[in-house]
Design an enzyme around this catalytic site. Structure first.
Site: not given
Length: 297
Positions: A47, A135, A163
């Site tokens: 993001t 990630y 994550k």
């Protein structure tokens, strides 16, 4: 509780179309989130358009965010890069600027093998003393972590969390149980994909890496708190309330939706860096209606 537990809010990085960071904008968003009750700020995640920014611009963003946070909330910095030496330099930069932790995706052009990815992570962790979160984001990196690779990575002392991407709805609890029964369970296990957040929180995941938290942090906090209290009625109500936003995230991509949202909410006037384009006027109006539905109820 470690920095990789609880609600981690992932804001946009205000930039212009050339990828030049608006440091005042970064500080404004960071201050807003730091005062909102989130447990950490995920700076320069997907993001936060990390992949579109140079090392210099990323460092400017980190410096501004750490300064604005003033130690009120941990700042976790995304350091994904194509080359290992670049990721190492980004890790060193983040540590020097006072970041609290790191988040790294296996960015690639030529598809990486499982062992190449292991060696990449190992080399980066050797360049910094900061704790790192894996990630796992196959929708953008097109790399799939095997369970075996995650187990190998969990043995690296400074890797503290993972994550995870959203599994199919209804399968979060099963996946989380399986992960915790393996060596991966030594890591803090969190989830992204906000539309499965309620399911993941009720299944007792360690963290919610939240796009919503980057622009509607109070509602994200309320949903998290209801799940911690096992208030399933309240959680269901929040899910229904947020469904229009989840629909837009899945249809249009959360990044573009968030830019429209933060602009409507007056949190920023930034536009995504090219070649990314803002949503069409019609889709921006859909975002406004979804926000009105969420904030009026």
């Amino acid at each position: 509780m470690s920095i990789f537990h609880g609600l981690s809010a992932f804001p946009i990085t205000p930039v212009n179309e050339h990828g030049v960071v608006d440091t005042d904008g970064v500080m404004h968003l960071t201050d807003y989130l730091s005062a909102s009750g989130v447990n950490s700020i995920g700076l320069l995640g997907s993001t936060g358009v990390y992949a579109y920014l140079t090392r210099i611009e990323r460092n400017r963003a980190v410096r501004a965010a750490v300064q604005a946070a003033r130690g009120r909330v941990p700042v976790i910095v995304g350091i994904g890069a194509l080359r290992t030496d670049d990721a190492q330099n980004l890790a060193r930069d983040a540590e020097a600027e006072g970041a609290d932790g790191l988040l790294m995706a296996p960015v690639s052009y030529t598809p990486l093998t499982q062992d190449e990815t292991f060696q990449h992570y190992k080399a980066v962790t050797e360049a910094t003393s900061l704790p790192l979160c894996i990630y796992n984001n196959p929708s953008t990196t097109h790399f799939t972590f095997t369970k075996e690779l995650l187990c190998r990575l969990s043995d690296i002392p400074s890797i503290k969390a993972v994550k995870m991407p959203p599994p199919k709805e209804g399968e979060v609890a099963t996946e989380l149980t399986e992960l915790r029964a393996s060596p991966i369970g030594a890591l803090a296990i969190g989830y992204s994909g906000d539309w499965i957040a309620a399911e993941a929180l009720l299944a007792k995941c360690d963290s919610w890496f939240s796009v919503l938290g980057g622009f509607l942090p109070k509602i994200a906090c309320q949903l998290s708190e209801a799940a911690v209290k096992e208030d399933t009625i309240a959680v269901k109500q929040y899910q229904e309330r947020l469904q229009p936003i989840w629909t837009l995230f899945r249809e249009l991509g959360s990044l573009r939706v968030v830019y429209a949202a933060v602009n409507h909410l007056g949190l920023s006037d930034a536009q995504p860096p090219r070649p990314l384009l803002p949503l069409t006027k019609i889709d921006q109006e859909r975002v406004v209606k979804a926000l009105e539905w969420v904030t009026i109820l």
